[in-house]
Design a protein around this motif. Structure first.
Motif, PDB file in Angstrom:
ATOM      1  N   SER A   1     -37.002  -2.067  10.999  1.00  0.00           N
ATOM      2  CA  SER A   1     -37.380  -0.984  10.210  1.00  0.00           C
ATOM      3  C   SER A   1     -38.382  -1.296   9.351  1.00  0.00           C
TER       4      SER A   1
ATOM      5  N   GLY B   1     -34.931  -1.111  15.635  1.00  0.00           N
ATOM      6  CA  GLY B   1     -34.766  -0.835  14.096  1.00  0.00           C
ATOM      7  C   GLY B   1     -34.357  -2.584  13.498  1.00  0.00           C
TER       8      GLY B   1
ATOM      9  N   GLY C   1     -27.899  -0.383  11.475  1.00  0.00           N
ATOM     10  CA  GLY C   1     -29.614  -0.337  11.774  1.00  0.00           C
ATOM     11  C   GLY C   1     -29.111   0.278  13.830  1.00  0.00           C
TER      12      GLY C   1
ATOM     13  N   LEU D   1     -32.567   5.133  12.165  1.00  0.00           N
ATOM     14  CA  LEU D   1     -32.336   3.692  11.499  1.00  0.00           C
ATOM     15  C   LEU D   1     -31.716   2.525  13.145  1.00  0.00           C
TER      16      LEU D   1
END
Length: 639
Positions: free
Chosen positions: A35, A252, A258, A265
């Motif tokens: 990310s 991500g 995530g 995310l």
């Protein structure tokens, strides 16, 4: 006459060589599971990523770039085909379903335009007959592949994939392996200490968590060093001044909440394009700078084909980002997240860059659902330990609870997505607008993932999900979506609607009606116990198995337990996985232990050459046994 013919041929070859040399070389650098939150060029002052930062500083840095999926193989299907996975039917991680015969990996079209195409080295394209698909797309695909194997003067498209920031390094591998493969490759000065970064608020800030989370920063530092070596080679071979460089993450960050999760995310990625002076005329943003233009992975194939002078197939709908054929910017993107390994899910999202709206179609499962590859990680186990010890704050604990039907996050004000605005009056206009966008776009694209994976696998055995979805007679998407939209809406009036849909002649409508009932409370369903129990005998297995999960959990219905055991032992992997996943979230597991153990030890392959079907079923079994403490949650017991 022969002399003239030879001269013409020589001129033709010479002119083609000159034309080829005018085409830009393209270097494509992908990094795993990252990310933008964790790179210096995106504002993280704790990161040590000077190479990536310098590339971004001299190039165009995108603040609104998104993967079309949240886990490796679906995102790579979209990258290589230029088609969204909810059209190809490849949204489920490592599912290997068939594509139409005329759908090639986009480097195929670059080869036709005279390019040498090389891939070093990850593929993971999530399609059937992957070896043939790879050979069709690439001149070479291996750990030794690169631009250096092309013909003299031939333009190249070269991909290099760096694995060092992969989830295995950042959370899943044993800590000792991380020390050997990451920390040992960094000097003391290069390492990021466990107290040298801000802990994201989505996690408990404790020494145990910091020890694990430092892995993210150090893995990215090692990635940065390796990218530097690649760029130096490009420079040393005097190719940088003729090469456009693309740099991005494949989805991500590989951390809990995530990767695999259908929120910002999980989708948002770092993305940079660097233009040498020779090709800066192709950039609509100038030589360098920052753009908030919305882009997604389906845009990359058309973009590369366009600048190569190739022929774009009609099935590619993405934008051309650069060059004279550049497409107009868009005001929103539709994104998707489906099964990851053994963890089934279905999320569809809309973003305009500022807001991320996500529709959770399986809200009875939490954001931190059971996925074996994550459960064996020390960081995930620490979070479960903290949950049991009541060490998490209310918001952190909510990650283990069933989800709401919808999320709406203001990413500018709340980059870690901790404040769901879906019920805020001030956000009502945004939510309504995004709901409409989602419904309109999914209907237009005819999202085939509204079929249970059980059905997609059957279709793929005879045809392709991509083609099947186009038949309005066979695939009544409007009625199916109407049923699916009730899923996660909780209340008596919704229950009544879902019960009526159980008599639909459309088996997929019945499936979504029953899946919606799965998210309702016991108190609401108890008056309708007999009606729901009848569906355990439904002729469509996904309906029957879902009904069995509900009626066993809520009513202790004995025939339901029998059906769940039988389904787990089915020769159909998708049906077995469905039953196991339901049992992961049912409190009373004792009646199923022996069956789960037998399935885990059975050695079934389900006729799948690459064993992905067997893996996901076994992984589900191991999660079930791990919950009960019957097997250790360690990498040695991943499956």
């Amino acid at each position: 006459m022969k002399m003239k013919t030879g001269l013409c041929l020589l001129l033709f070859v010479f002119s083609n060589a000159l034309l080829a040399q005018k085409k830009p070389n393209v270097l494509w650098i992908t990094i795993e599971d990252t990310s933008p939150h964790f790179l210096g060029c995106y504002g993280n002052r704790d990161a040590k990523t000077p190479v990536m930062d310098a590339l971004a500083g001299a190039g165009i840095r995108f603040t609104n770039a998104f993967s079309t999926g949240t886990v490796c193989s679906p995102s790579r299907t979209a990258l290589i085909t230029g088609v969204k996975t909810y059209e190809t039917g490849t949204g489920n991680h490592r599912s290997n379903y068939r594509l139409p015969a005329d759908m090639h990996g986009f480097p195929y079209y670059l080869k036709q335009a005279g390019y040498h195409t090389s891939n070093n080295a990850k593929t993971d394209y999530n399609v059937a007959d992957e070896k043939e698909f790879i050979a069709d797309a690439w001149d070479e695909s291996s750990g030794k592949a690169g631009w250096w194997n092309r013909e003299a003067g031939q333009p190249f498209f070269a991909v290099f994939n760096f694995n060092d920031s992969h989830q295995s390094r950042t959370m899943t591998d044993p800590y000792a392996k991380y020390e050997k493969e990451v920390l040992a490759e960094l000097s003391e000065e290069e390492r990021i200490g466990e107290d040298a970064f801000d802990m994201p608020p989505i996690y408990r800030d404790s020494p145990e968590m910091r020890k694990q989370f430092a892995r993210v920063y150090n893995s990215l530092k090692l990635t940065d060093k390796k990218i530097g070596k690649l760029l130096k080679r490009l420079e040393d071979e005097k190719l940088r001044d003729s090469t456009i460089i693309f740099f991005f993450g494949d989805h991500g960050e590989g951390i809990p909440r995530g990767k695999t999760n259908g929120i910002d995310l999980g989708y948002r990625v770092p993305f940079v394009i660097w233009f040498p002076p020779m090709y800066q005329h192709l950039s609509p943003w100038g030589a360098g700078g920052i753009t908030d233009e919305l882009i997604s992975f389906e845009d990359l194939a058309p973009t590369l084909i366009s600048i190569a002078g190739g022929r774009q197939p009609a099935y590619m709908k993405g934008r051309k980002l650069i060059g004279p054929q550049r497409s107009a910017p868009v005001d929103h993107l539709i994104l998707s997240s489906d099964r990851s390994d053994n963890g089934i899910d279905m999320v569809r999202s809309v973003t305009d860059g500022k807001y991320m709206y996500s529709r959770n179609y399986m809200p009875f499962m939490p954001e931190l659902r059971y996925i074996r590859y994550m459960e064996i990680a020390d960081i995930k186990q620490q979070m479960r330990k903290d949950l049991a010890g009541k060490e998490l704050n209310d918001w952190q604990a909510s990650l283990f609870a069933p989800r709401p039907a919808e999320f709406l996050f203001d990413i500018h004000a709340d980059p870690w997505e901790t404040k769901n605005l879906i019920d805020e009056p001030r956000a009502r206009t945004v939510a309504d607008r995004m709901r409409t966008m989602l419904r309109t776009d999914l209907t237009s694209a005819r999202d085939v993932m509204f079929l249970p994976e059980y059905e997609i696998a059957l279709i793929s055995a005879k045809s392709t999900p991509y083609q099947f979805r186009l038949s309005e007679r066979e695939y009544a998407l409007k009625e199916i979506m109407n049923a699916a939209e009730l899923c996660g809406r909780r209340g008596k009036s919704v229950v009544v609607q879902q019960l009526k849909l159980l008599s639909s002649p459309d088996k997929i409508v019945r499936y979504w009606a029953m899946l919606g009932l799965r998210a309702q409370s016991a108190a609401l369903l108890r008056p309708y116990q007999e009606m729901i129990q009848r569906s355990v005998g439904d002729t469509y297995p996904p309906v029957a198995v879902t009904a069995a999960a509900i009626t066993f959990e809520l009513f202790g219905y004995a025939p339901a337990a029998d059906l769940l055991k039988k389904s787990m032992q089915s020769d159909n992997a998708e049906l077995a996985l469905m039953a196991i996943n339901y049992l992961l979230y049912i409190p009373e597991k004792q009646p199923f232990i022996d069956t789960v153990k037998a399935v885990q030890k059975s050695g079934r392959t389900y006729g799948d050459e690459n064993k992905s079907r067997a893996y996901k079923v076994k992984a589900g079994c191991m999660d079930f046994l791990g919950i009960l403490g019957l097997v250790p949650n360690t990498p040695d017991y991943a499956e």
